[in-house]
Structures are given as C-alpha cells and as structure tokens.
Enzyme design. Sequence first.
Site, PDB file in Angstrom:
ATOM      1  N   PRO A 194       0.831  -1.201   0.000  1.00  0.00           N
ATOM      2  CA  PRO A 194       0.000   0.000   0.000  1.00  0.00           C
ATOM      3  C   PRO A 194       0.869   1.256   0.000  1.00  0.00           C
ATOM      4  O   PRO A 194       1.891   1.291   0.668  1.00  0.00           O
ATOM      5  CB  PRO A 194      -0.785  -0.105   1.309  1.00  0.00           C
ATOM      6  CG  PRO A 194      -0.722  -1.535   1.704  1.00  0.00           C
ATOM      7  CD  PRO A 194       0.527  -2.100   1.125  1.00  0.00           C
ATOM      8  N   GLY A 197       2.012   3.742  -4.902  1.00  0.00           N
ATOM      9  CA  GLY A 197       1.681   4.579  -6.051  1.00  0.00           C
ATOM     10  C   GLY A 197       1.014   3.856  -7.205  1.00  0.00           C
ATOM     11  O   GLY A 197       1.153   4.260  -8.350  1.00  0.00           O
ATOM     12  N   GLU A 415      12.525   2.126  28.144  1.00  0.00           N
ATOM     13  CA  GLU A 415      13.133   2.590  26.887  1.00  0.00           C
ATOM     14  C   GLU A 415      14.651   2.451  26.938  1.00  0.00           C
ATOM     15  O   GLU A 415      15.279   2.096  25.933  1.00  0.00           O
ATOM     16  CB  GLU A 415      12.739   4.038  26.586  1.00  0.00           C
ATOM     17  CG  GLU A 415      11.243   4.296  26.465  1.00  0.00           C
ATOM     18  CD  GLU A 415      10.528   3.333  25.539  1.00  0.00           C
ATOM     19  OE1 GLU A 415      11.167   2.782  24.622  1.00  0.00           O
ATOM     20  OE2 GLU A 415       9.328   3.101  25.743  1.00  0.00           O
ATOM     21  N   HIS A 418      15.581  -1.030  25.988  1.00  0.00           N
ATOM     22  CA  HIS A 418      15.623  -1.235  24.537  1.00  0.00           C
ATOM     23  C   HIS A 418      16.935  -0.692  23.973  1.00  0.00           C
ATOM     24  O   HIS A 418      17.621  -1.356  23.209  1.00  0.00           O
ATOM     25  CB  HIS A 418      14.489  -0.468  23.851  1.00  0.00           C
ATOM     26  CG  HIS A 418      13.130  -1.075  24.011  1.00  0.00           C
ATOM     27  ND1 HIS A 418      12.839  -2.356  23.679  1.00  0.00           N
ATOM     28  CD2 HIS A 418      11.956  -0.525  24.434  1.00  0.00           C
ATOM     29  CE1 HIS A 418      11.551  -2.594  23.900  1.00  0.00           C
ATOM     30  NE2 HIS A 418      10.991  -1.490  24.365  1.00  0.00           N
TER      31      HIS A 418
HETATM   32  C1  NHX Z   1      -2.037   1.657  28.127  1.00  0.00           C
HETATM   33  N1  NHX Z   1      -0.137   2.390  26.915  1.00  0.00           N
HETATM   34  O1  NHX Z   1      -2.494   1.163  27.104  1.00  0.00           O
HETATM   35  C2  NHX Z   1      -0.964   2.683  28.036  1.00  0.00           C
HETATM   36  C3  NHX Z   1      -1.538   4.039  27.877  1.00  0.00           C
HETATM   37  C4  NHX Z   1       5.921   0.123  28.452  1.00  0.00           C
HETATM   38  C5  NHX Z   1       6.604   2.421  28.882  1.00  0.00           C
HETATM   39  N2  NHX Z   1      -2.467   1.335  29.309  1.00  0.00           N
HETATM   40  O2  NHX Z   1       7.135  -0.616  24.231  1.00  0.00           O
HETATM   41  O3  NHX Z   1       3.574   2.752  25.484  1.00  0.00           O
HETATM   42  O4  NHX Z   1       0.890   0.663  27.862  1.00  0.00           O
HETATM   43  O5  NHX Z   1       9.250   0.799  23.907  1.00  0.00           O
HETATM   44  C6  NHX Z   1       2.078   0.822  18.683  1.00  0.00           C
HETATM   45  C7  NHX Z   1       3.172   1.263  19.426  1.00  0.00           C
HETATM   46  C8  NHX Z   1      -0.238  -0.303  22.725  1.00  0.00           C
HETATM   47  C9  NHX Z   1       0.959   0.322  19.319  1.00  0.00           C
HETATM   48  C10 NHX Z   1       3.127   1.182  20.800  1.00  0.00           C
HETATM   49  C11 NHX Z   1      -0.213  -0.227  21.360  1.00  0.00           C
HETATM   50  C12 NHX Z   1       1.938   0.615  22.833  1.00  0.00           C
HETATM   51  C13 NHX Z   1       5.659   1.192  24.260  1.00  0.00           C
HETATM   52  C14 NHX Z   1       0.702   0.004  24.934  1.00  0.00           C
HETATM   53  C15 NHX Z   1       6.047   1.786  26.610  1.00  0.00           C
HETATM   54  N3  NHX Z   1       8.010   1.307  23.960  1.00  0.00           N
HETATM   55  N4  NHX Z   1       2.772   0.715  25.786  1.00  0.00           N
HETATM   56  C16 NHX Z   1       6.996   0.553  24.152  1.00  0.00           C
HETATM   57  C17 NHX Z   1       3.769   1.584  25.673  1.00  0.00           C
HETATM   58  C18 NHX Z   1       0.738   1.369  26.919  1.00  0.00           C
HETATM   59  C19 NHX Z   1       0.827   0.106  23.461  1.00  0.00           C
HETATM   60  C20 NHX Z   1       0.908   0.257  20.701  1.00  0.00           C
HETATM   61  C21 NHX Z   1       1.990   0.679  21.436  1.00  0.00           C
HETATM   62  C22 NHX Z   1       5.708   1.557  28.021  1.00  0.00           C
HETATM   63  C23 NHX Z   1       5.166   1.021  25.659  1.00  0.00           C
HETATM   64  C24 NHX Z   1       1.419   1.106  25.621  1.00  0.00           C
HETATM   65 ZN    ZN Z   2       8.984  -1.190  24.634  1.00  0.00          ZN
END
Ligand code: NHX
Ligand code: ZN
Length: 642
Positions: A194, A197, A415, A418
């Site tokens: 996707p 183009g 983070e 990672h």
């Molecule tokens: C929640 N969010 O859902 C809260 C608000 C572990 C510090 N209760 O791994 O942000 O827990 O390295 C795409 C990208 C869901 C889709 C990230 C769907 C993250 C992200 C859950 C960091 N960074 N987790 C991470 C995080 C969360 C989530 C996503 C996504 C945290 C972690 C989200």
């Molecule tokens: Zn993570």
Amino acid sequence: MNKKSFGVSFWMLLAALVLYLNYSQSKKTPDEQISYNMFRTYLDAGKIVAVEIVKDEFIKGSYRSEGKSVNFKTPYLDDSELIKDMQKNGVDYSGKTGGKWLSNLIFSFGPILLFILAWFIFATKMSGGSKQIFSFGKSRAQNAVKVETTFADVAGCDEVKDELVEIIAFLKNPKKFEKLGGRIPKGVILYGEPGTGKTLLARAIAGEANVPFFSASGSEFVEMFVGVGASRVRDLFQMAKAAAPAVIFVDEIDAVGRHRGAGLGGGHDEREQTLNQLLVGMDGFEPNTNVIVVAATNRPDILDPALLRPGRFDRHIHISKPNIKEREDILKVHAKKCKMAPDINLEVIARRTPGFVGSDLANIINESALLAARKDKDAIELVELEEAIDRVLAGPEKKSRVMRDSEKKIICYHESGHALVAKLTPDGDTVHKVSIIPRGPALGYTLQLPLEDRFIASKDELVNKIKTLLGGRAAEKIVFKQVSTGASNDLEKATEIAHSMVTQFGMSSRVGPAVFKDSQNSVFLGMDISKGSRISEKMKQIIDEEIRKIIIKAEREAEIVITKNRKYLDALAQELEKREMLDSDDLDKIMNGEKLAPIIEPPAKKENPSDAEIAEGNIKASPELKAGDEKKTHDNEQKETA
Ligand code: NHX
Ligand code: ZN
C-alpha cells in the site's frame, strides 16, 4: 415528483396508516363474542336492539340484558332468514361490505410495506443520497475523467514506467500494433505494498496516452446489493468501450477477485457475480477494442487464478518500495508544491526514511508544511521535517499527558532497556532516538533505523531484533523486580518475528525448511480453507515450542546484557528522565562515559508533579511548544504545575 418529496410523502402516508389503525382499534369498546346460535336466540326473544352486518366478516350490534345495553359480536353466516326475522322483531339494522378492507390490506401487506421501506432507507444510505436510489447502475465512479497526471508526476519506479510505455503506445496508436498482428494485453495488474503509487501510475497511463480514465474500486462493488455490482461492471465496460481508447482502473481488485468458493460463510455470491461479470467483460472485448483494464492490489497471491489467465490480466507488474534515490525523487516531486528552506537537502531525509513508501513521503512533506504554518514560518525547515517523520512513524506527540513520577521512571528504564540492548548487540539497526514524550498509542519509544535499505535479514539479525524488543521488559524486570502491562506491543512484535522465523523462513531445525501458513489469516483472505489445516496437530505443537524457545532464549540474553551493564542502564535512564529525549549522539556519549552538553535553560526545580499532586488534581497541561525551540531546550520547561 422528485425523489426527495417522494420520500417525504411515503413516510407521511405510512404514518397516517399506522395512526388510522391505532385509532380504529382503540375506539372500539370491547365486544362480547357470542355464538351465532346465541345471537339467533336473542333475536327471537326480541332482545336485539341494533345490528350492523359486515358481509362475509361479522355481525355486531347490541342487545338488552337486565336493562343494560351490551355490545356483541358474532361471525357472519349466510342466513337468508336473518333480514326477515330482524324486520319482524323491529331491529334497527344496517350493513356494509368489507368495512375493514383498509386495515386488512395493511395487515396482509404490512410486512411487505415494511420490507420496501427498509430497502428504501437502505438504498438511500448506500448510494450516498436519495438522488441515486433508482439508478445504482450509473455510479459517479463510472464517469470518465480526463486526467492530467503524467509520468513526470510519478517519481521513482523507472522500470515500471518502461514496461508501461508499450501499453501507452498501443492506446495512442492501436493501428500500428494491429498491423503486426500482436496481441495487446487487455489487463494489467499493478501489485505492491500500500502507498507505493499504484493508483497514481494507473492515472498516469491514461494521462500519458491522453485517453479517458474510468475508475472503480473493488470494495465498492462488494458493498452493493446482489446483482448491482455485476450490472455496474457491465455498465463500466460498456461506457469504456463507447469511449475507446480508454483505461478502466479497478482499485483493490482483491475485494472482488479473490478465489471463488473460498472464505467462510455465505454471501460471497455477489462477489462471484461481480467477478464473473468482470471476466465476461474482458473476454467480450473484440480484439480491436482499445480498452485496457488496469487493476491494483496488494495481495496478488489471493486473486482467483481465472483473473490471471492469458487474455485477462496477464501482465503483472510489481511496484516495489522506493530505494534511497527514488525516495529523494519522490520527496522532490512533493516538495515542489511547498516552500522549503533553501538549505534543506532532501537526500538527508531520503536517507532517514528507509522502508517508507510514496504515500508516507507525501505525508511527511504535507505534515511538515502544516507544522511550519502552525509556527508562522515562511518556509519548511529541517525541524519540521524531522518532526513530520516521527509523526508518520509513531503518531503525533501528546505532550499534555501527565505521568506520575513512578510511571515515568518505569518508562525511562523500559526505553533505556531497549536502547542498551540495541547498542550492545552487533549489526543491529542504529538507535536513532529514545523518547519518553508520548506519541500516538505509545508512552515512550525507541526509534531504530537501518543505515541503508535492507532487503533480507539473517537469522542472527532477527534474533537480535527480538532481543532488543524484549530489552524494555527485561529492564523493568531487573530494576523493579516486576514487569508492567506496557510491554504488550513489544511482545506482540517479538512473537510475530519468532513465528515468521519458524513457519516461513525455516529457521528452526526441528520444524525444518518448510512453510506453514496460518490458517486463520488465509481463511479471511479467501484462500482455500484446507491449505491452512494442512499442519498436523503435532507440528502445531512443535511450532509453538520452537517459537517459545526463541523468545525465552532472547529474553535470557537481553536480561544478561542488562544485568552486566546495569551502570549504563542507570545512566541512560537518568539522562532520559532529565531530558525526555536522547538522540544517537547522546547515547554514544553516555555509553562512552562522557558528559552530555548541559541542558539549556535548566529547570528551576523539579518540574514533574508528584503522585500526590496528581491525585489532588491540581495539575495543568503543559503549554504548547513555542516556535523556534531547539530540540534540546524544549524538554524541561514544558511541564508546569499549577
Ligand atoms: C495503556 N499504553 O495502554 C498505556 C496508555 C511500556 C513504557 N495502558 O514498548 O507505550 O501501555 O518501547 C504501537 C506502538 C499499545 C501500538 C506502541 C499499542 C503501545 C511502548 C501500549 C512503553 N516502547 N505501551 C513501548 C507503551 C501502553 C501500546 C501500541 C503501542 C511503556 C510502551 C502502551
Ligand atoms: Zn517497549
């Protein structure tokens, strides 16, 4: 009468009928149901006062009983003596025929009426306005358009253009080809991920050849009622033939063109009809019909083989993701429409965006223009482009989200975990940026970018990727002695990679070099159901075990890396908490034990609210970032407590 007033009067009529029904029902006083024999007895006894006969339905009236008048009702019988006897007894009688025909009509036709009404509403909704209710076949999508798009608007994909030149030449001058007796392709399938183009190219074919462009989308056909999709395809072909030479473009052809007789549940009849009509339409072109059907899909593997046979879509053109040079070209095309600062080198942006497709790049330029406009700038500068890349990758920042100190600490360590694992695993993608400023669904993110375009990955590289993904959780585990829910997305990605390693890439010796497709996905995509269930229960078990083995091993390795380098983890987390964002230079410095440049405009005191303050609710969202703020300086002055 136009369609709208028709609709209104239809509603009003129906409402009136319903009201009438209710009214006539409620007006009636309850009648005593008596037998005809009883009625006769009352009549002969002279008790009947008045009678109303509704022929073939019933007789009702009133009789006297203990000085009171009682309403009664009795079935109608063909009684020739009745009138005579009533006359004799001085009964006040009257009669009518089928007095309730109207309500009878409603009762018997009510369901049908309702059905028509439902259909009516449905049709109105589906065709996006009442004006099209009775003319599905003639959709707006089928009007030919004259397109201005040419190959000059399509940057990159030079090889694809070369392949299409022949088709354009045919559309421009069919005689030349006919003379030589060559068979000109009737259908071309453009396939690719996707955003690469495909639609743009299809338009460019019509634009270059200067012929009318008819377009429709496969998903559009499927949403229609049974038979409508097919009739629309028929019309589309008819109109294109009349306008020949012409290009018909069918976007998302996989929606109609997936394997017939596959998929779950019924209801794909409509799809099949549409598909058949499409095939009939293409077969029906006489050899000299100068109409070319261009179809686009990102799933060529699920298309019905009938579509791909010679004489139909026999030309398949793959559109790949752009390489660095092509990305630069694409960026240039889009940048032409915007005001860029003179010192912007789009090659730098192209280098920073491996794996991006055309629509992503268009998005970057557009987002950066919007960001620059928001800051009242005269031109787009590098900061906006950088921010736009991050936006396209991870979504917009959510600066106003206030985190508790305790949570912020977890995010920092997650983070940093990672980043640390990524830094300490050889051949991994470079860590471009680590941030704890929430963006999109993520509370924090570690952005890794490959140094150049990558096409294949080795087993070690995939294992390292999983290790890095698990590094965040491992850090939480080691530092806080427990894990949080936040890592769910990391685990999902890690499992997905491990799953592909085992079932697609033959990277597990126990499973061996064989492919085991997931039945679930295939069924929904319309593949043969049996293909998926080819995996034996035993093999499924082995696959699960192998995936688990890969994940567990990677987790252990990540934990070892973090435990051994705990002091770097602490240093990273500490700096991250202070600065909210670290770039690759910062990371290198921390790993080398060097001091980072001091934070400009250091905060007067610790700015982040304590848990208690949040609980009291006296926290205000941070103010918007001011124009011209540098990346490094905008960190700590952001948060303010009220
Ligand atoms: C929640 N969010 O859902 C809260 C608000 C572990 C510090 N209760 O791994 O942000 O827990 O390295 C795409 C990208 C869901 C889709 C990230 C769907 C993250 C992200 C859950 C960091 N960074 N987790 C991470 C995080 C969360 C989530 C996503 C996504 C945290 C972690 C989200
Ligand atoms: Zn993570």
